[in-house]
Design a protein around this motif. Structure first.
Motif, mmCIF file in Angstrom:
data_model
loop_
_atom_site.group_PDB
_atom_site.id
_atom_site.type_symbol
_atom_site.label_atom_id
_atom_site.label_comp_id
_atom_site.label_asym_id
_atom_site.label_seq_id
_atom_site.Cartn_x
_atom_site.Cartn_y
_atom_site.Cartn_z
ATOM 1 N N SER A 178 1.038 3.972 -3.055
ATOM 2 C CA SER A 178 0.731 5.373 -2.814
ATOM 3 C C SER A 178 1.872 6.265 -3.295
ATOM 4 C CB SER A 178 0.476 5.596 -1.324
ATOM 5 O OG SER A 178 0.264 6.952 -1.052
ATOM 6 N N GLU B 72 -3.739 -0.622 -4.735
ATOM 7 C CA GLU B 72 -3.441 0.212 -3.583
ATOM 8 C C GLU B 72 -4.422 -0.006 -2.437
ATOM 9 O OE1 GLU B 72 -2.810 4.958 -2.474
ATOM 10 O OE2 GLU B 72 -3.513 4.353 -4.472
ATOM 11 N N LYS C 209 2.106 6.125 -7.168
ATOM 12 C CA LYS C 209 0.993 6.851 -7.806
ATOM 13 C C LYS C 209 1.235 8.351 -7.749
ATOM 14 C CE LYS C 209 -4.070 6.793 -7.899
ATOM 15 N NZ LYS C 209 -5.276 6.248 -7.228
ATOM 16 N N THR D 167 0.150 2.713 -10.623
ATOM 17 C CA THR D 167 0.644 1.741 -9.637
ATOM 18 C C THR D 167 1.133 0.478 -10.336
ATOM 19 O OG1 THR D 167 -1.585 0.852 -9.323
ATOM 20 C CG2 THR D 167 -0.867 2.588 -7.813
ATOM 21 N N LYS E 204 0.832 -1.209 0.000
ATOM 22 C CA LYS E 204 0.000 0.000 0.000
ATOM 23 C C LYS E 204 0.865 1.258 0.000
ATOM 24 C CE LYS E 204 -4.004 -2.061 2.365
ATOM 25 N NZ LYS E 204 -4.794 -2.077 3.631
ATOM 26 N N LYS E 205 1.927 1.239 0.807
ATOM 27 C CA LYS E 205 2.813 2.403 0.867
ATOM 28 C C LYS E 205 3.530 2.606 -0.461
ATOM 29 C CE LYS E 205 3.701 2.050 5.852
ATOM 30 N NZ LYS E 205 4.716 1.732 6.881
#
Length: 1303
Positions: A986, A1017, A989, A995, A982-983
């Motif tokens: 982010s 994400e 993006k 992504t 997820k990090k």
């Protein structure tokens, strides 16, 4: 007369003193307090003498020593100088061709998951190559060396003096060093362990020119292996001048008669030595050694029925663990602060968990250490803005009482401990924990005290792991020991540690807070003499061995006589350092009585075989035994200090107060006693807190403490019912189970090492052990061999899907086929499925708990181990042919075979399989059948150990709970990877608007490895798509699927950046597309030997390129083999590491999917027909950039007789190790043959060649890529200098871990 025993530690100086009045004084001072005194030990002596003699002794006047009988000291001066790199400026003089040898070391990196490879700096400021060279004489050498002088070394080995010492150049080099201000030298020459003349000539010249200190490797530690001997000589040259300065400063505060006062210093081996003989290389454990002597003399006695004792010394930064069972346990090579030191040292194992260990909550796991708050800023409660630590947890739970601590905290050091600040910090952490639980839809809500208690439970389990390794790992029953607790923080944890390990007794000496100082008063003076040897232990050598022992005994005894010891006061013990032929596992052995024809000192051979059997479970028949070293330890028996008896007070003692203390999920009324107010016979039941001047002892509920006649505290730890744990996720239990599951995998590995026979497994530790759930999903894999990570899961799950026979309890499966989850064929995997078909009863020693479960017909878990066998047949010895094009050429290939059928080892069947490759043309069956069989049996034994440990765990918690936590552990790893993805998504993006990541790199033949990564994400998942990867090749660099998964797990773990359980959960958020028939999913018959050792590196490079993590490393393992019909040799060689966003790449180190140690140059030349001409860095081969890539190495060998050479390598063509963000690529490697007549022949990346006497093989390994453009210096941060305070881990347990992580 006064007697002083003083331990000068890093923070405090502890003092034990016996006064002429008969009074015993104990004192603790800050080691550094310049506003009040210059030297803490001298100040302590002044204060005690002034008070006892009742006369003024001004600080500025020299102390009168006429009434001092002796001063004994332990000091961390050397250790601190080594850790902080604040020793003497020094230069290294080393044989030409080896100037970078100590930079390269054994070529292994210290932490396999750190992309920023941080190795401690070398100790020398300048290095000078000495023009000289000797080589050992070999019977079968085919080189014509007529005219070269032959001399006999001290071991009896003969050497050819190939190049005499160039004295003119040496004088110039020495003069330049002096001109630069350097006055201390370390001299390290090839084979100086036996041929010492050149080193002595250098020393004579250097001293005559004005050098103040010269450390010769041949004198500091005359043992074969130039790398650790060189490190030891450097440490001696670096530290001894510091010790001399400290001793001179200490003695300058006394009057002239100090020269006639006996001043002794504690050495690392647990013996005292005179002030003149105290040297840097033997001072590393000077302080901790006193504590070991202290508990060995006080906890191992008739009062404890002479039960073996475990020393538990818990301080602020770390905890020292050791064992005593009547004799001191020594190790002879350890690594301290990144420096390998060859010297006798007590086996003191330092664990990164102490009172100052920091507390973290990461992805659902409670984590303790290894980072430490240190003394500055210290814990939160020290009022200096520090982080939460174990000390804060004890304070919040009421186990530390601020009113009993001095007001020395805060910026002005005048405040008490700040309990409120610790509570506030825990409130914040508790909120973080509860937020996580809510996100996981868990109903449980934790209180501040539950969180603090959870961290203590995890800290205790962290400290239990090395104790289990020190006992169970060596074949001892942990519960049969006494826990001897000392140090400032140990008393707060002792009961919980003992209960967890099944121990029934905790011994806390009355001087536990200063036991290292008290141990100095109990210690003996020791002198050691040692010399190398090259004899066989046989009848023909006995007279020689006896004569050398006689000479060393006389030499050691004469040193003691000069110190006043006579006759029966001197006891000498001879040792021989023995090993079987063809092995590296040498044991230091004392003789046993025997009526056979043997040494006049006794039977060393029987002692060796007995110890070998105890350590490893077998002996090797028909093999000769070598004597590597002869050692004599002479002990001068001293007056043993007797602590005064405590007054007997059988009447009950009233508690000073009652406080509220947290145990077992609630607060208890807890009585507080001052220990000095208790007398012999007092018995106090827990919960209670005993306050001593320098420590706090917590007596937990269910425990009972008794004051002994000597005033010590003996705690009986009652067996209590197990805390109820259910299947619902408990984050505290999750952390504890994580430790327990990993401990099972580690213990399996220790059994495998003990019971195996081959060099690859027993000594190189090229194996991995793992625990799996009922679905075959990986639960715990001790993180040792990167290329094994997660790979065994594929093998276990393949068997579940494809094994055609019924799997029953008592069956064991053998597999190594790439299509069945194998990596390459020499890695044989042994899988044991475990079902509970019978009614099983578990009696856990600690809990006296009986648990029953119903019949379970299917396997409830699996254990497996994978070991690299030196030969399994095929077209070349070693089963690693460089030109193989089909799998059969690489040896035995097995998808499934019942190695054990209903409890019976199928020796005939597996032997037939191992010999099967011999039926093919130009191929052979295994060349080491007996070693194969022995190692397979060892792998079965390791699995059985895993089974017993898991059953023990099931006996404690129940099958449903254990299986639930196997699932929870996998879920936790999944959470960590999802958070990371997820990090990354982010960040990507924000940078590029997408992504989706992609990268491509190529093998030397042009085959692409192409990867597209699509990250979701919101979910924290990713699709790894290798669709455009090249097709299967006719060569052997096809990589089995399992290798790709191992590379992915390795990369994910590196990018997460902290310890997470390495298991199936890491790959749950990842979906992988591997097209059938591609390079990474080849057909069943494709050759794969290079895929494991070469393609795996390229997969890592591609993944990191896609994530833009770092530049490419060397991308190769440089696999080199050579030999003839009588022997074979195999090595992998280091290169350059890639640079990153805040670091330069390390030079001369192994990267990513391997971490193999390289053979020491002296051992290489001693055992094989080659001469290592040079081994140094290939300067400039790393890519340029703001952060430079690491340089590769240059390694050149001259062959002394005709041999066949094979090389498996990559990065030899147009595809260089890539740079990142404008950084330059690293240089490719080169393989050359230089014929005797000077003709050069360039070899390809995969080559086989015939070499003749006088020919050389020159290997230049690739460098790493650079990071960032050199002209954009402001874009990236300055190179990182890690400032985290970390505990120094040492001892045999840490050394074993280092060895296995560098296998």
């Amino acid at each position: 007369m006064f007697r002083f025993a003083i331990d000068r530690g890093g923070t405090f100086t502890d003092v034990y003193a016996e006064c002429p009045s008969g009074r015993v004084r104990v004192m603790k001072l800050l080691s550094e307090d310049p506003s009040n005194y210059v030297d803490a030990p001298r100040e302590a002596i002044r204060r005690i003498m002034q008070e006892d003699l009742d006369r003024s002794m001004p600080k500025e006047e020299p102390l009168d020593t006429s009434q001092i009988e002796w001063i004994r000291m332990g000091t961390t001066v050397a250790t601190n100088a080594l850790l902080e790199r604040k020793g003497e400026r020094m230069a290294l003089f080393i044989t030409k061709g080896f100037k970078d040898l100590l930079h390269i070391g054994n070529q292994a990196r210290p932490n396999i998951f750190d992309l920023e490879i941080v190795c401690p700096d070398v100790l020398y400021e300048n290095v000078v190559e000495v023009e000289e060279r000797v080589v050992l004489v070999q019977d079968k050498c085919q080189l014509d060396w007529d005219g070269k002088a032959v001399e006999e070394g001290v071991t009896g080995e003969e050497v050819n003096v190939m190049t005499s010492l160039n004295l003119e150049k040496l004088k110039q080099d020495l003069a330049e060093c002096l001109d630069s201000g350097i006055q201390s030298l370390a001299v390290v020459l090839m084979h100086s362990y036996t041929f010492t003349r050149h080193e002595h000539e250098i020393a004579t010249l250097a001293i005559s020119m004005g050098f103040r200190h010269v450390s010769l490797s041949s004198e500091v530690m005359p043992m074969v292996r130039i790398v650790p001997r060189g490190f030891t000589a450097c440490a001696d040259a670096y530290l001894t001048p510091c010790i001399r300065k400290y001793i001179d400063g200490f003695q300058n505060g006394f009057d002239e008669s100090i020269k006639d006062t006996q001043v002794l210093f504690m050495q690392s081996d647990g013996g005292l030595t005179s002030v003149g003989n105290f040297s840097g290389s033997r001072a590393i454990l000077s302080g901790p050694a006193g504590g070991v002597v202290g508990y060995s003399m006080t906890a191992y006695n008739s009062q404890t029925d002479k039960k073996p004792a475990i020393g538990f010394d818990m301080g602020g930064t770390s905890t020292d663990v050791s064992r005593f069972a009547g004799d001191f346990e020594h190790v002879f090579e350890t690594t301290t602060a990144g420096v390998s030191i060859q010297a006798p040292q007590l086996d003191i194992n330092t664990v990164a968990a102490g009172g100052g260990s920091r507390l973290f909550f990461r992805a659902g796991l409670f984590v303790v250490g290894p980072e430490s708050a240190g003394a500055h800023p210290g814990p939160v409660c020290y009022r200096k803005g520090g982080p939460l630590t174990v000390t804060d947890a004890n304070l919040v739970l009421g186990r530390l009482l601020p009113e009993y601590f001095p007001c020395i905290f805060g910026p002005d050091e005048d405040q008490p401990l700040d309990k409120e600040a610790a509570e506030t910090a825990f409130d914040e952490l508790t909120a973080q924990v509860n937020t996580f639980l809510a996100d996981q839809e868990e109903k449980r809500h934790m209180s501040r005290e539950e969180v603090a208690m959870g961290f203590l439970d995890v800290a205790n389990e962290t400290m239990c792991r090395p104790i289990r390794a020190l006992t169970q790992g060596k074949g001892y029953d942990t519960s049969a020991h006494v826990l001897a607790c000392f140090g400032g923080a140990g008393g707060q944890h002792a009961c919980a540690i003992a209960r967890s390990l099944g121990m029934q007794t905790v011994h806390v000496h009355r001087y536990a807070g200063i036991l290292s100082a008290y141990g100095l008063a109990l210690a003996d003076v020791v002198e050691e003499c040692q010399e190398p040897c090259a004899k066989l232990y046989e009848e023909a050598s006995l007279d020689y061995l006896d004569a050398r022992i006689d000479a060393l005994t006389e030499k050691a005894a004469s040193k003691l006589k000069k110190q006043g010891f006579q006759g029966n006061d001197i006891v000498s013990t001879p040792y021989l350092h023995l090993r079987y032929h063809g092995t590296d596992c040498a044991l230091m052995c004392t003789p046993v009585p025997s009526s056979k024809t043997t040494s006049k000192y006794g039977d060393f051979l029987t002692s060796f075989t007995n110890r070998y059997w105890q350590e490893f479970g077998f002996v090797l028949t028909g093999r000769s035994v070598h004597v590597d070293d002869i050692r004599v330890r002479a002990t001068g028996r001293c007056h043993i200090a007797k602590s005064p008896s405590a007054p007997k007070q059988p009447q009950s003692q009233k508690a000073e107060k009652i406080v509220s203390c947290y145990f077992d999920n609630k607060f208890w009324d807890t009585e507080v006693y001052a220990l000095d107010q208790l007398g012999a016979g007092h018995t106090i039941s827990g919960p209670a807190i005993l306050i001593e001047q320098n420590s706090t002892i917590v007596v937990e509920p269910g425990c009972e403490s008794t004051i002994t006649e000597s005033g010590s505290v003996e705690i009986r730890v009652e067996k209590t019912s197990m805390k109820k744990v259910d299947c619902q996720l408990d984050t505290i239990q999750l952390s504890i189970f994580s430790h327990r599951f990993m401990s099972i995998a580690e213990q399996m590995g220790r059994v495998l090492r003990r019971t195996s026979i081959s060099t690859n497994i027993k000594e190189r530790l090229d194996f991995s052990c793992a625990l799996f759930g009922a679905d075959g999903g990986l639960v715990a894999n001790a993180p040792h061999i990167p290329v094994h990570l997660g790979a065994m899961q594929e093998a276990v799950q393949w068997q579940l899907l494809n094994f055609e026979e019924e799997i029953r309890d008592g069956d064991v499966i053998l597999t190594n086929h790439p299509a069945a989850g194998g990596s390459h064929l020499p890695d044989l995997t042994v899988i044991t499925p475990v079902s509970l078909e019978h009614r099983f009863t578990a009696n856990h020693k600690c809990l006296a708990l009986k648990v029953f479960w119903p019949n379970v017909s299917k396997p409830v878990f699996f254990v497996a181990c994978r070991g690299h066998h030196a030969d399994i047949g095929g077209t070349t010895p070693g089963s690693m042919p460089p030109h193989s094009t089909a799998l059969w050429e690489e040896g035995m290939a097995v998808k499934s075979f019942k190695l054990v059928d209903s409890g019976r080892f199928q020796e005939a069947g597996v032997s037939e399989l191992l010999m099967e490759p011999g039926k093919r043309p130009n191929s052979s069956g295994t060349r080491n059948l007996q070693d194969n069989l022995s190692d397979l049996k060892a792998q079965v034994a390791a699995n059985n150990k895993g089974i017993s440990l898991v059953k023990e765990l099931i006996g404690e918690y129940g099958l449903d709970v254990v299986q639930a936590y196997m699932q929870h552990i996998q879920d936790n790893a999944e959470v960590a990877v999802r958070e990371m993805l997820k990090k990354i998504a982010s960040k990507e993006k924000l940078r590029s608007g997408t992504t989706t990541l992609s990268a491509i790199d190529h093998m030397d033949d042009g085959s692409p490895i192409s990867l597209t990564i699509a990250i979701d994400e919101s979910e924290g998942t990713a699709l790894f798509d290798f669709t455009d990867t090249g097709k299967e090749v006719q060569g052997n660099w096809n990589a089995p699927r399992a290798v790709t998964f191992s590379a992915m797990i390795y990369c994910l773990r590196c990018m997460v950046g902290y310890d997470v359980p390495l298991n199936q959960g890491c790959l749950r958020p990842i979906k992988t597309i591997l097209p059938e028939g591609c390079l990474l999913d080849p057909s069943d018959t494709a050759a794969v030997i290079g895929g494991n050792v070469l393609t795996s590196q390229r997969i890592v490079d591609v993944i990191f390129k896609a994530f833009e993590t770092c530049a490419a490393s060397q991308g190769c393992m440089n696999n080199t083999t050579f030999g003839d019909e009588s022997f074979g040799y195999y090595e992998t060689v280091a290169g350059g590491a890639g640079a990153g966003s805040s670091w330069h790449g390390r030079s001369g180190v192994h990267c990513h999917m391997t971490n193999t140690r390289i053979t020491d140059p002296e051992i290489l030349e001693q055992r094989y027909p080659v001469v290592l001409k040079r081994f140094e860095l290939n300067n400039g081969s790393g890519g340029g950039g703001q952060y430079r890539g690491g340089d590769g190495v240059v390694r050149e060998m001259i062959f002394r007789r005709a041999q066949t050479l094979c090389i498996l390598s990559e990065r030899r063509g147009e595809y260089k190790p890539y740079g990142m963000h404008g950084g330059e690529p690293g240089s490719v490697g080169e393989n050359w043959i230089i014929r005797k007549d000077g003709q050069k022949e360039r070899l390809g990346s995969k080559s086989k060649a015939q070499l003749f006497p006088g020919d050389s093989f020159l290997l230049k390994t690739p460098g790493g890529g650079g990071y960032g453009r050199e002209d954009e210096l402001c874009q990236y941060p300055s190179p990182s200098k890690r400032s985290r305070q970390m505990a120094m881990q040492s001892g045999s347990v840490a050394e074993y871990k280092r060895m296995q992580e560098s296998a």
